[in-house]
Design a protein around this motif. Structure first.
Motif, mmCIF file in Angstrom:
data_model
loop_
_atom_site.group_PDB
_atom_site.id
_atom_site.type_symbol
_atom_site.label_atom_id
_atom_site.label_comp_id
_atom_site.label_asym_id
_atom_site.label_seq_id
_atom_site.Cartn_x
_atom_site.Cartn_y
_atom_site.Cartn_z
ATOM 1 N N GLU A 1 0.817 -1.218 0.000
ATOM 2 C CA GLU A 1 0.000 0.000 0.000
ATOM 3 C C GLU A 1 0.854 1.272 0.000
ATOM 4 O O GLU A 1 0.328 2.369 0.087
ATOM 5 C CB GLU A 1 -0.913 0.015 1.222
ATOM 6 C CG GLU A 1 -2.019 -1.005 1.189
ATOM 7 C CD GLU A 1 -3.085 -0.671 2.208
ATOM 8 O OE1 GLU A 1 -3.640 0.435 2.152
ATOM 9 O OE2 GLU A 1 -3.337 -1.515 3.079
ATOM 10 N N HIS B 1 -2.978 -0.228 -5.658
ATOM 11 C CA HIS B 1 -3.487 0.237 -4.367
ATOM 12 C C HIS B 1 -2.624 1.382 -3.826
ATOM 13 O O HIS B 1 -3.127 2.377 -3.309
ATOM 14 C CB HIS B 1 -3.539 -0.936 -3.371
ATOM 15 C CG HIS B 1 -4.343 -0.653 -2.142
ATOM 16 N ND1 HIS B 1 -4.628 -1.601 -1.202
ATOM 17 C CD2 HIS B 1 -4.920 0.499 -1.694
ATOM 18 C CE1 HIS B 1 -5.351 -1.052 -0.225
ATOM 19 N NE2 HIS B 1 -5.536 0.221 -0.502
ATOM 20 N N ASN C 1 -9.605 0.519 4.709
ATOM 21 C CA ASN C 1 -9.661 -0.472 3.632
ATOM 22 C C ASN C 1 -10.520 -1.712 3.905
ATOM 23 O O ASN C 1 -10.522 -2.635 3.096
ATOM 24 C CB ASN C 1 -8.230 -0.893 3.246
ATOM 25 C CG ASN C 1 -7.485 -1.530 4.398
ATOM 26 O OD1 ASN C 1 -8.019 -1.665 5.505
ATOM 27 N ND2 ASN C 1 -6.256 -1.943 4.146
ATOM 28 N N PHE D 1 -10.477 0.088 -3.395
ATOM 29 C CA PHE D 1 -9.560 -0.819 -2.672
ATOM 30 C C PHE D 1 -10.054 -1.108 -1.257
ATOM 31 O O PHE D 1 -9.282 -1.184 -0.307
ATOM 32 C CB PHE D 1 -8.127 -0.259 -2.668
ATOM 33 C CG PHE D 1 -7.539 -0.258 -4.043
ATOM 34 C CD1 PHE D 1 -6.864 -1.362 -4.525
ATOM 35 C CD2 PHE D 1 -7.716 0.833 -4.880
ATOM 36 C CE1 PHE D 1 -6.364 -1.385 -5.812
ATOM 37 C CE2 PHE D 1 -7.230 0.823 -6.181
ATOM 38 C CZ PHE D 1 -6.547 -0.284 -6.638
#
Ligand code: ACM
Length: 532
Positions: A94, A113, A181, A238
């Motif tokens: 990430e 992402h 997320n 995401f």
């Protein structure tokens, strides 16, 4: 002298604050760069990689939506540009880099992402900048960022009150903006069942009737088409959507629809459990989980497993359960509960799903590599310790401070209290793993944090927003920002900026700096909705 000191502090603070990067959650490595960047309609979004084209379009659309500026997306540009680029050398699924320089923006990451996270940081800078004559002037920064925790979640309880597609999408938008997320969707419980299951249509049609205040409220539920729509919308951001199908307790709504599978309840919680002594219960629930697996892409289902003792007393005398106890050598009702959970977990494992459970399940024996435990009982720290000692990966969501239906201010009329305790925004922000006495050897098992919006008292969109905003910013920083990078004064300044965005977007937020003040004069309907 004292006056001078206060003045000096104020000046210093003012200076420090003026320099602060306004992004929430606060980035883990951020440096100021001299100068300003001006975005105009001639600025292009450059992306020549199909793997991140959707993210380029997301950025383009969000800039239009929030500023009115129309930027084009293309592979090359001679003008100043926002360039998106995948680079394998950046470590972390990430992680991202964001460089805003006077001559343009670069967002780089190893994954789509990561690019998306960089985009949301840029969108925050853009949204907090002044738009003048269709030009946006942004302060320059060099940011290298990655999250502290992999799991940064938010739970919404729609059994007690149903909010619908628009609210869910609004939540997902803000979650993406703050780099949260995981969306934990609590769809079944005592008041109602909110998920269409084709094999058992009465679950939604009959089970969907009612809410926490009114057992006769017309049926409300999500159709399978709507679920797919939400899952896709979240995936674009995401965000994994994790359904919760609570069992064997909190099953009253399902039992209203199909009483044949009820294991009974108690005076306070009638028809609370599924019947673990019937073989057909396992095939019924298995079929429900198979449809659930098809609808949700996260390969995880939360099976609840909390508070079963609220309503399992009829199991003691149920002939099927008595026989099960004899056949399987189950010593007591807790052993029955664990037998049931292990069997349902097996169904999920056959579907290549992980099983997620509340912390009661730390007492059971489930495969460590396929089970996640959610520690919610802040008053039972031994349950967290047990989960970790047994080797489970664990998510921290202790009621205090993470249940956002609890009051945030003593002047508030809305919300629950835990033994008189009020969790202010500052107390929430101060949440620290070090206070939980988790040994170093177990720290890696804590994979994240999650807040819960339980909705016994949250009956409207306004109330939901009031309880969530701006607490969601503290959640985001607890999940993302390293302890040493957090600062309460910096956080206050960032929250003040976010309040401006809430005003722009018509969010009915709580103002922690002026608790008695509501953002806009209330409509009569809002006043009625806000008072208990
Ligand atoms: C819970 O709040 N019963 C998980």
């Amino acid at each position: 002298m004292k006056g001078l000191l206060i003045f000096a502090c104020f000046f210093w603070n003012g200076y420090a604050i003026a320099q602060q990067c306004p992004i929430v959650p606060f980035p883990n490595d951020v440096k100021t760069i001299n100068g300003k960047l001006t975005l105009t309609v001639n600025t292009q979004i450059i992306c020549d990689d199909d793997r991140i084209n959707e993210q380029a379009i997301y950025l383009q659309q969000q800039i239009l939506k929030t500023t009115g500026l129309t930027l084009s997306v293309g592979a090359k540009s001679t003008n100043s540009a926002i360039t998106l680029k995948l680079e394998n050398s950046i470590e972390g699924a990430e992680a991202y880099r964001l460089d805003v320089k006077p001559n343009g923006v670069n967002i780089t990451a190893a994954t789509a992402h990561g690019i998306f996270n960089g985009i949301n940081s840029l969108l925050q800078l853009i949204r907090l900048s002044v738009v003048k004559n269709n030009n946006i002037s942004i302060t320059c920064w060099s940011i290298k960022d990655s999250p502290r925790f992999a799991w940064r979640g938010l739970l919404l309880d729609e059994s007690r009150h149903y909010f619908g597609m628009e609210m869910v999408k609004e939540l997902l938008d803000w979650m993406a903006f703050y780099k949260l997320n995981k969306f934990h969707w609590h769809l079944t419980d005592e008041p109602a069942w909110r998920l269409e299951i084709k094999a058992y249509p009465k679950l939604a049609l009959t089970g969907g009737i009612g809410n926490f205040d009114d057992p006769k409220a017309p049926s409300q539920y999500y159709t399978q088409e709507q679920i797919k729509d939400v899952v896709a919308y979240a995936a674009d951001r995401f965000i994994d959507v994790i359904p919760e199908i609570d069992m064997p307790g909190h099953a009253s709504a399902a039992n209203k629809a199909y009483p044949v599978f009820s294991g009974g309840g108690s005076t306070k919680h009638p028809e609370f459990t599924f019947n673990p002594g019937l073989d057909s219960t396992y095939s019924y629930l298995g079929r429900i989980l198979r449809e659930t697996d098809v609808l949700f892409q996260s390969q995880m289902v939360h099976l609840g497993g909390d508070e079963v003792s609220f309503g399992n007393e009829k199991w003691r005398t149920d002939p099927g359960v008595v026989k099960l106890m004899q056949d399987q050598h189950l010593a007591d009702l807790t052993a029955v509960e664990h037998y049931f959970t292990a069997r349902m977990a097996d169904t999920l494992f056959q579907l290549n799903n992980k099983v997620l459970l509340w912390d009661e399940a730390a007492d059971a024996d489930l495969p460590r590599d396929k089970t996640l435990i959610f520690w919610w009982r802040h008053d039972h720290p031994e349950q967290l310790k047990k989960a970790l000692d047994k080797g489970y990966f664990t998510i921290l969501c202790p009621r205090l401070p993470f249940y956002f239906d609890f009051m945030q201010d003593s002047t508030q009329r809305l919300g629950r209290k835990w033994k008189g305790a009020i969790v202010t925004l500052d107390k929430l922000y101060a949440f620290n793993l070090n206070d939980l006495q988790v040994s170093n050897e177990h720290r890696h098992q804590i994979i994240g944090v999650q807040a819960g919006i339980w909705t016994e008292f949250i009956t409207t969109k306004e109330k939901l927003e009031y309880m969530l905003f701006p607490r969601i910013t503290a959640l985001a920083e607890i999940g993302w920002t390293l302890d040493e990078k957090k600062s309460i004064t910096g956080f206050h300044q960032r929250v003040l900026d976010q309040l401006k965005l809430y005003r722009k977007d018509g969010i009915y937020y709580y103002n922690p700096f002026k608790p008695q003040q509501t953002p806009e004069p209330l409509t009569a309907r809002q006043v009625a909705n806000l008072s208990e």
